[in-house]
Design an enzyme around this catalytic site. Sequence first.
Site, PDB file in Angstrom:
ATOM      1  N   ASP A   1       3.355   1.193   3.313  1.00 53.24           N
ATOM      2  CA  ASP A   1       2.832   1.036   4.669  1.00 53.24           C
ATOM      3  C   ASP A   1       3.112  -0.415   5.096  1.00 53.24           C
ATOM      4  O   ASP A   1       2.437  -1.341   4.658  1.00 53.24           O
ATOM      5  CB  ASP A   1       1.338   1.345   4.675  1.00 53.24           C
ATOM      6  CG  ASP A   1       0.731   1.237   6.066  1.00 53.24           C
ATOM      7  OD1 ASP A   1       1.345   0.585   6.952  1.00 53.24           O
ATOM      8  OD2 ASP A   1      -0.356   1.797   6.269  1.00 53.24           O
TER       9      ASP A   1
ATOM     10  N   ASP B   1       0.855  -1.186   0.000  1.00 53.92           N
ATOM     11  CA  ASP B   1       0.000   0.000   0.000  1.00 53.92           C
ATOM     12  C   ASP B   1       0.891   1.237   0.000  1.00 53.92           C
ATOM     13  O   ASP B   1       1.775   1.370   0.859  1.00 53.92           O
ATOM     14  CB  ASP B   1      -0.880  -0.027   1.254  1.00 53.92           C
ATOM     15  CG  ASP B   1      -1.740   1.221   1.378  1.00 53.92           C
ATOM     16  OD1 ASP B   1      -2.292   1.679   0.373  1.00 53.92           O
ATOM     17  OD2 ASP B   1      -1.844   1.746   2.502  1.00 53.92           O
TER      18      ASP B   1
ATOM     19  N   ASP C   1       0.565   5.396  -0.064  1.00 52.52           N
ATOM     20  CA  ASP C   1      -0.438   6.430   0.146  1.00 52.52           C
ATOM     21  C   ASP C   1       0.236   7.792   0.064  1.00 52.52           C
ATOM     22  O   ASP C   1       1.233   8.021   0.748  1.00 52.52           O
ATOM     23  CB  ASP C   1      -1.051   6.230   1.540  1.00 52.52           C
ATOM     24  CG  ASP C   1      -2.453   6.778   1.594  1.00 52.52           C
ATOM     25  OD1 ASP C   1      -2.644   7.926   1.131  1.00 52.52           O
ATOM     26  OD2 ASP C   1      -3.343   6.081   2.086  1.00 52.52           O
TER      27      ASP C   1
END
Length: 366
Positions: free
Chosen positions: A264, A73, A75
Amino acid sequence: MVGAPRSAGMREFGYQRFNSGMVRHLSLRTAGELRVMLVQNAVSDAYCSSGYYNFPDLPMADKDWQGADLVFDIDSKDLALPCRAGHTVLKCAACGAPFLPPDGAGEGPAACPGCGSPRHDSRSLPCRDCVAGAKKEVAKLLRVLGEDLAVLPEDCAVYFSGNEGFHVHVDDERFRGIGSGARGEIADYVAFRGAVPERFGMARSGAAGLPEAGEAGWRGRVAAALLGPKSARPRLVREAKAAGYGAFAARLAGLQPSLGARIDRNVTTDVHRIFRLPGSLSGKSGLAKAPCGRDLDGFDPYRDACLVDGDPVDVVARSPVRFRLRGRGFGPYDGEAVTVPRFAAAYMICKGLATAPPRPPAPAPR
Ligand SMILES: [Zn+2]
Ligand SMILES: [Zn+2]
C-alpha cells in the site's frame, strides 16, 4: 507482552477503546508508562508512530519531525484472491445480522435476508491462502530491499498486522530522514511500478542493451521473466526486437503484479502515520501484531499471533463462515449459545460475529 519501542520518548502514541474514536498525540517514555496507558484506558487498539519527534505530544505542525522508520503494509484484501468471496461476511447495518453475500457478489450490493436493508459493512475471516498470498508479497519485498537497496535482514522487522496482512518496519538510518517523495520512489521501486522500457534497453528507435540474466536488480529479474532461459534467449530477444517498443512496454507493465511487491503506497509515503503497536492485540480480530521472526514460512498467525488464553467461555455465536485458530476448527454458527475457548470467542466478538450470552434474570426481590 507489549514493550516500549526503540526511542519511545520521541514517538507519538495513540489508542482506541471499543466503539469509540481515536485518541492520539500522546507521549510516553517507558514501558511502565505504556502499560499504565493500556490498563487505565482498557484500550482495544494501541498505536505508535513510525516517526520521531522532539515534541510528540504537540499538534502535528508543532511536533518537530526528526525522521521516521520506513514502513511497508501488505494486506491480503488488496491481493484480489479468488478465495475472498468465500470468507467475507456482511453485517446488516439495520438489524446487525451477519449474512453471507449472495453467490459471487463479494462485498458488493446485497440485501439483508432478515430485514431487507441494503446497508451493510463487511468483514473478512482470512483463510490460509490469504496468509500465504500476503507472505509471498512480503518475501518479494524483502528480496528487493536486501538485493537492491542493501537493507540488512536484522534491520527489517516483519510483523503480522493483527488482522489481514503484514507490516515490514525498516530501521535503517539511511532512510530515517527522507521525506514523503523519496519514500514514494522507494515504494514504486519495490512494487516495480512505472518501469520504462528505456531502462531495459528498449528505445523507440530500437533495442540496444537488453538485460542479461544474472544482472543485478530489476534488469536481471526482467531478463529472467521476459527473455527466458539461456537456450531460448536468442529467439526471445529476436521476437522482442521485432515486436518493438509498445509491445515491450506492455509486457513490462504486465510483469508488475507478479514481480513487484504489492504494498500500500500510501502507508509508506505517510511519515506521520501511527501504526498498531508491536505486541498489542487488534480490536478487529483479537489477534496480536506479532513479530514473525526469521522463519516467515513457518509463521502461522492463527497459531503464533493468537495469544488470548483458551479458558472456556459462553457466547452466542453467529459466524456463517468456519474458521481455524490454534489448530482447531470453529463454526459455522447460526445464533446458537456455545462454549468455546476464550481466543475463539474474542475473535468472533472482534469480528462482530458473537455476543455475550443474555444475563440470567435477576432473582425477584423479596
Ligand atoms: Zn438486517
Ligand atoms: Zn482467503
